[in-house]
Enzyme design. Structure first.
Site, short mmCIF file in Angstrom:
data_model
loop_
_atom_site.label_atom_id
_atom_site.label_comp_id
_atom_site.label_asym_id
_atom_site.label_seq_id
_atom_site.Cartn_x
_atom_site.Cartn_y
_atom_site.Cartn_z
N CYS A 280 -22.80 36.18 -75.79
CA CYS A 280 -22.31 35.69 -77.08
C CYS A 280 -22.17 34.18 -76.97
CB CYS A 280 -20.97 36.32 -77.45
SG CYS A 280 -20.28 35.67 -79.00
N ASN B 74 -29.55 43.92 -82.01
CA ASN B 74 -29.14 42.92 -82.99
C ASN B 74 -30.33 42.65 -83.91
OD1 ASN B 74 -26.41 41.91 -81.80
ND2 ASN B 74 -27.82 41.93 -80.06
N CYS C 5 -24.36 34.12 -85.17
CA CYS C 5 -24.60 34.81 -83.90
C CYS C 5 -25.45 33.89 -83.05
CB CYS C 5 -25.31 36.15 -84.12
SG CYS C 5 -25.69 37.02 -82.58
N GLY C 6 -24.85 33.35 -81.98
CA GLY C 6 -25.53 32.38 -81.15
C GLY C 6 -26.73 32.94 -80.43
N ASN D 150 -28.95 40.37 -74.32
CA ASN D 150 -28.74 41.49 -75.24
C ASN D 150 -29.98 41.58 -76.12
OD1 ASN D 150 -28.27 39.09 -76.60
ND2 ASN D 150 -26.33 39.67 -77.47
N GLU E 267 -25.17 42.20 -86.46
CA GLU E 267 -24.88 42.19 -85.03
C GLU E 267 -24.54 43.58 -84.52
OE1 GLU E 267 -22.60 39.02 -82.15
OE2 GLU E 267 -22.35 38.86 -84.31
N ARG E 268 -25.19 43.98 -83.45
CA ARG E 268 -24.95 45.27 -82.82
C ARG E 268 -23.46 45.44 -82.50
NH1 ARG E 268 -27.03 46.30 -76.69
NH2 ARG E 268 -25.77 44.43 -76.49
N ASN F 285 -18.54 32.34 -86.64
CA ASN F 285 -18.41 33.59 -85.87
C ASN F 285 -16.95 33.75 -85.43
OD1 ASN F 285 -20.65 34.81 -83.23
ND2 ASN F 285 -19.49 35.92 -84.77
N ASN G 204 -21.74 31.81 -79.34
CA ASN G 204 -20.65 31.21 -80.09
C ASN G 204 -19.30 31.47 -79.43
OD1 ASN G 204 -22.23 30.07 -82.16
ND2 ASN G 204 -22.34 32.02 -83.23
N GLN H 102 -16.36 38.98 -82.00
CA GLN H 102 -16.34 39.22 -80.55
C GLN H 102 -15.00 38.80 -79.98
OE1 GLN H 102 -19.50 38.10 -81.79
NE2 GLN H 102 -20.14 40.22 -81.45
#
Length: 287
Positions: free
Chosen positions: A79, A196, A223-224, A163, A214-215, A18, A81, A50
């Protein structure tokens, strides 16, 4: 006129693939605006999944206040990661355990090895209002995708890790047309805050293959929070245990949904480089 971000250092890392940027604003009064995040993403070599912006802590006992920006400038409340990457940065200041405040609450991290960290992602939110969905559903373990999306499974599991996540269990994740289905589901009317989108393939007990749209970012190598949501969804559906290895295109994460309802994510961090923000990035933005 100089921009407040001109020449500030920024660090590039990745968490299980990521792509993460960490911008330390603890010594500044400037708050990163969405258009500034988009400008950074468009700079050569700085596109990210991100961007983690660190601010001075707002409460005693916290190490920083953290905001998370997607590549389109939108905010994300979680997030995992990226949080591990922040933990790596602050570990170099001698902090092996952290309390980080976010818009979704406090996240705790713990260093496990030189480049491995555990993030306590908190409790999953499972009520349709918390995720959120556009209307009431009886059971978020199995929600009909209505209206249907051509090529997508008919049902998904809904989970929030701060999220919103829609998890689809499929027989072969490699055959999913992520670039087509991802955005169609992200903007589906069932998700008032977008979503997501994860496609999970179950293997042996404790082994899950995952692909994620991912959104606000798109197809991502890891994506963690999606890995956490998938583990929770699989356990709730009776498809797996409360701990598993999640295999994503960028690497592996270990997820543990503890008896106290907290979801812990453990995985690696890789430092790539540090640079400074070129003033040309912000030349079209008002100071």
């Amino acid at each position: 006129m100089a921009h407040p971000l001109d020449h500030l250092p920024i660090q590039r890392m990745n968490g299980a693939g990521n792509e993460i940027l960490v911008l330390d604003l603890r010594g500044s009064d400037h708050e990163l605006a969405p258009q500034e995040a988009r400008a950074i993403a468009n700079a050569p070599g700085l596109r990210f999944d991100q961007l983690m912006a660190l601010y001075r802590p707002r409460r005693p006992g916290d190490d920083a206040f953290m905001r998370i920006y997607n590549v389109d400038g939108s905010l994300s409340a979680a997030c995992g990661n990226g949080t591990r990457c922040v933990a790596y940065v602050l570990a170099r200041e001698g902090k092996d355990a952290l309390h980080l405040e976010t818009d979704a609450g406090v996240i705790e991290t713990q260093r496990r090895a030189d480049t491995a960290f555990t993030v306590d992602m908190g409790r999953p939110r499972l009520d349709w209002r918390q995720i959120p969905l556009a209307h009431a559903v009886e059971d978020t373990r199995k929600v009909a995708l209505d209206p249907p999306v051509a090529g997508a499974p008919a049902h998904f599991s809904a989970v929030s890790m701060g999220n919103p996540h829609a998890v689809f269990f499929v027989d072969d994740a490699a055959k999913i047309d992520l670039e087509t289905l991802g955005p169609r589901i992200e903007y589906h009317p069932l998700f008032p805050e977008r979503v997501n989108v994860s496609f999970a393939q179950m293997f042996a007990q404790g082994d899950i293959l995952l692909r994620v749209w991912e959104r606000g970012t798109g197809a991502t190598r890891a994506c963690g929070s999606a890995a956490c949501a998938t583990l929770v969804a699989a356990a709730r559906a009776g498809l797996g245990d409360r701990a598993a290895r999640l295999r994503l295109p960028g690497g592996e994460l270990t997820i543990d949904w503890r008896a106290d309802d907290h979801v812990l994510m453990t995985g690696p961090v890789e430092f790539e480089f540090e640079t400074t923000l070129d003033p040309q990035i912000f030349r079209d933005l008002a100071a």
